[in-house]
Design a protein around this motif. Structure first.
Motif, PDB file in Angstrom:
ATOM      1  N   GLN A 144      46.524  26.470  35.567  1.00 32.49           N
ATOM      2  CA  GLN A 144      45.757  26.941  34.516  1.00 32.49           C
ATOM      3  C   GLN A 144      44.205  26.882  35.012  1.00 32.49           C
ATOM      4  OE1 GLN A 144      45.648  24.024  31.023  1.00 32.49           O
ATOM      5  NE2 GLN A 144      47.516  24.952  31.200  1.00 32.49           N
ATOM      6  N   VAL A 145      43.430  27.445  34.605  1.00 31.71           N
ATOM      7  CA  VAL A 145      41.829  27.270  34.931  1.00 31.71           C
ATOM      8  C   VAL A 145      41.387  26.087  34.222  1.00 31.71           C
ATOM      9  CG1 VAL A 145      39.625  28.472  34.812  1.00 31.71           C
ATOM     10  CG2 VAL A 145      41.790  29.983  35.276  1.00 31.71           C
ATOM     11  N   SER A 146      40.547  25.110  34.939  1.00 31.89           N
ATOM     12  CA  SER A 146      40.034  24.129  34.364  1.00 31.89           C
ATOM     13  C   SER A 146      38.468  24.240  34.076  1.00 31.89           C
ATOM     14  CB  SER A 146      40.224  22.947  35.492  1.00 31.89           C
ATOM     15  OG  SER A 146      39.474  23.143  36.836  1.00 31.89           O
ATOM     16  N   GLY A 147      37.768  25.227  34.706  1.00 32.63           N
ATOM     17  CA  GLY A 147      36.441  25.233  34.279  1.00 32.63           C
ATOM     18  C   GLY A 147      36.165  26.147  32.996  1.00 32.63           C
ATOM     19  N   ARG A 148      35.188  26.110  32.440  1.00 35.87           N
ATOM     20  CA  ARG A 148      34.899  26.738  31.232  1.00 35.87           C
ATOM     21  C   ARG A 148      34.816  28.298  31.155  1.00 35.87           C
ATOM     22  NH1 ARG A 148      29.948  27.466  27.502  1.00 35.87           N
ATOM     23  NH2 ARG A 148      28.703  26.859  29.587  1.00 35.87           N
ATOM     24  N   ARG A 149      34.135  29.005  32.343  1.00 40.29           N
ATOM     25  CA  ARG A 149      34.187  30.332  32.510  1.00 40.29           C
ATOM     26  C   ARG A 149      34.071  30.290  34.121  1.00 40.29           C
ATOM     27  NH1 ARG A 149      32.855  34.082  29.044  1.00 40.29           N
ATOM     28  NH2 ARG A 149      31.286  35.188  30.510  1.00 40.29           N
ATOM     29  N   GLY A 204      43.632  38.133  41.979  1.00 41.27           N
ATOM     30  CA  GLY A 204      42.393  38.056  42.816  1.00 41.27           C
ATOM     31  C   GLY A 204      41.974  36.586  43.370  1.00 41.27           C
ATOM     32  N   TRP A 205      41.153  36.145  43.928  1.00 43.49           N
ATOM     33  CA  TRP A 205      40.795  34.783  44.233  1.00 43.49           C
ATOM     34  C   TRP A 205      40.022  33.935  43.721  1.00 43.49           C
ATOM     35  CZ3 TRP A 205      42.795  33.743  49.047  1.00 43.49           C
ATOM     36  CH2 TRP A 205      43.471  34.597  50.154  1.00 43.49           C
ATOM     37  N   MET A 206      40.164  32.760  43.519  1.00 35.50           N
ATOM     38  CA  MET A 206      39.663  31.950  42.855  1.00 35.50           C
ATOM     39  C   MET A 206      39.437  30.457  43.634  1.00 35.50           C
ATOM     40  SD  MET A 206      40.159  30.496  39.205  1.00 35.50           S
ATOM     41  CE  MET A 206      39.968  31.885  38.247  1.00 35.50           C
ATOM     42  N   SER A 207      38.435  29.490  43.649  1.00 36.59           N
ATOM     43  CA  SER A 207      38.390  28.496  44.339  1.00 36.59           C
ATOM     44  C   SER A 207      39.626  27.381  43.612  1.00 36.59           C
ATOM     45  CB  SER A 207      37.089  27.698  44.146  1.00 36.59           C
ATOM     46  OG  SER A 207      37.113  26.324  44.621  1.00 36.59           O
ATOM     47  N   SER A 208      40.382  26.896  44.827  1.00 36.37           N
ATOM     48  CA  SER A 208      41.490  26.044  44.269  1.00 36.37           C
ATOM     49  C   SER A 208      41.378  24.645  43.327  1.00 36.37           C
ATOM     50  CB  SER A 208      42.533  25.874  45.337  1.00 36.37           C
ATOM     51  OG  SER A 208      41.763  24.947  46.298  1.00 36.37           O
ATOM     52  N   ARG A 209      39.867  24.267  43.551  1.00 41.32           N
ATOM     53  CA  ARG A 209      39.432  23.101  43.048  1.00 41.32           C
ATOM     54  C   ARG A 209      39.450  23.385  41.544  1.00 41.32           C
ATOM     55  NH1 ARG A 209      34.122  22.999  42.306  1.00 41.32           N
ATOM     56  NH2 ARG A 209      32.783  24.253  43.420  1.00 41.32           N
ATOM     57  N   LEU A 210      39.133  24.777  40.938  1.00 40.61           N
ATOM     58  CA  LEU A 210      39.167  25.134  39.674  1.00 40.61           C
ATOM     59  C   LEU A 210      40.244  25.387  38.943  1.00 40.61           C
ATOM     60  CD1 LEU A 210      35.716  27.209  40.247  1.00 40.61           C
ATOM     61  CD2 LEU A 210      35.845  24.895  39.347  1.00 40.61           C
ATOM     62  N   LEU A 211      41.261  24.898  39.530  1.00 42.51           N
ATOM     63  CA  LEU A 211      42.740  25.185  39.073  1.00 42.51           C
ATOM     64  C   LEU A 211      43.444  24.089  38.950  1.00 42.51           C
ATOM     65  CD1 LEU A 211      43.864  28.279  41.105  1.00 42.51           C
ATOM     66  CD2 LEU A 211      43.127  28.312  38.724  1.00 42.51           C
ATOM     67  N   THR A 212      44.118  23.586  37.633  1.00 44.35           N
ATOM     68  CA  THR A 212      44.746  22.534  37.615  1.00 44.35           C
ATOM     69  C   THR A 212      46.452  22.692  37.193  1.00 44.35           C
ATOM     70  OG1 THR A 212      44.314  22.471  34.987  1.00 44.35           O
ATOM     71  CG2 THR A 212      42.866  20.999  36.602  1.00 44.35           C
ATOM     72  N   PRO A 213      47.308  21.995  37.590  1.00 47.51           N
ATOM     73  CA  PRO A 213      48.808  22.102  37.349  1.00 47.51           C
ATOM     74  C   PRO A 213      48.812  22.285  36.055  1.00 47.51           C
ATOM     75  CG  PRO A 213      48.427  20.335  38.846  1.00 47.51           C
ATOM     76  CD  PRO A 213      47.077  20.575  38.612  1.00 47.51           C
ATOM     77  N   SER A 214      49.700  23.364  35.411  1.00 45.36           N
ATOM     78  CA  SER A 214      49.893  23.440  34.059  1.00 45.36           C
ATOM     79  C   SER A 214      51.049  22.663  33.408  1.00 45.36           C
ATOM     80  CB  SER A 214      50.207  24.948  33.738  1.00 45.36           C
ATOM     81  OG  SER A 214      51.291  25.450  34.491  1.00 45.36           O
TER      82      SER A 214
END
Length: 153
Positions: free
Chosen positions: A93-98, A143-153
């Motif tokens: 899941q996304v860890s950043g606010r936006r 799409g693509w996102m920086s992996s550091r902004l994703l945390t295990p759910s």
């Protein structure tokens, strides 16, 4: 204090003028490239005269096909359930606010969507630069996102 600042800028201006050759300055003369414009006349083709060309045809030689061989089915038990490989789905899941989801692995790619904190995603792949190709589970958008902004759910 203002007189000091104005005096400092005045002295800096005079020094710059002297260091750049002052009144003896002559700009470098650079040759100007000449461009030649060629004009070509177009050949007029009458509308009622069709142009017929013959396409190159590759001739494929006929190859005889053997009759299919039928083998008798063998009666064997199916492999046990433990032997069947299980595909692991990496849910995060996304860890950043936006966070921006982009069309490619880098900030120079366009933004497809902005995901909020807690959005469930499936990680398809992670490249060597730390960018994860993800699929949003609710919209199936990829799409693509920086992996550091994703945390295990």
């Amino acid at each position: 204090m203002s007189k000091f600042i104005i005096g400092t800028f005045l002295m800096l201006g005079i020094r710059f003028y002297e260091l750049s050759s002052g009144s003896d300055f002559e700009p470098e003369i650079r040759p100007i490239a000449q461009t030649v414009i060629e004009t070509k006349s177009l050949e007029v083709v009458p509308f009622d005269a069709p142009i017929v060309t013959r396409a190159d045809v590759e001739i494929i030689p006929f190859v005889a096909i053997e009759k299919a061989r039928v083998f008798p089915a063998s009666i064997e038990a199916a492999p046990p359930a433990a032997a069947i490989p299980v595909t692991f789905i990496d849910m995060r899941q996304v860890s950043g606010r936006r966070v921006n989801m982009r069309s490619g692995p880098g900030t120079n790619y366009g933004v497809l969507d902005t995901l909020t904190r807690g959005t469930q995603t499936e990680v398809i792949e992670v490249n060597a630069n730390g960018w994860a190709r993800i699929r949003v589970t609710t919209t199936d958008q990829v799409g693509w996102m920086s992996s550091r902004l994703l945390t295990p759910s």
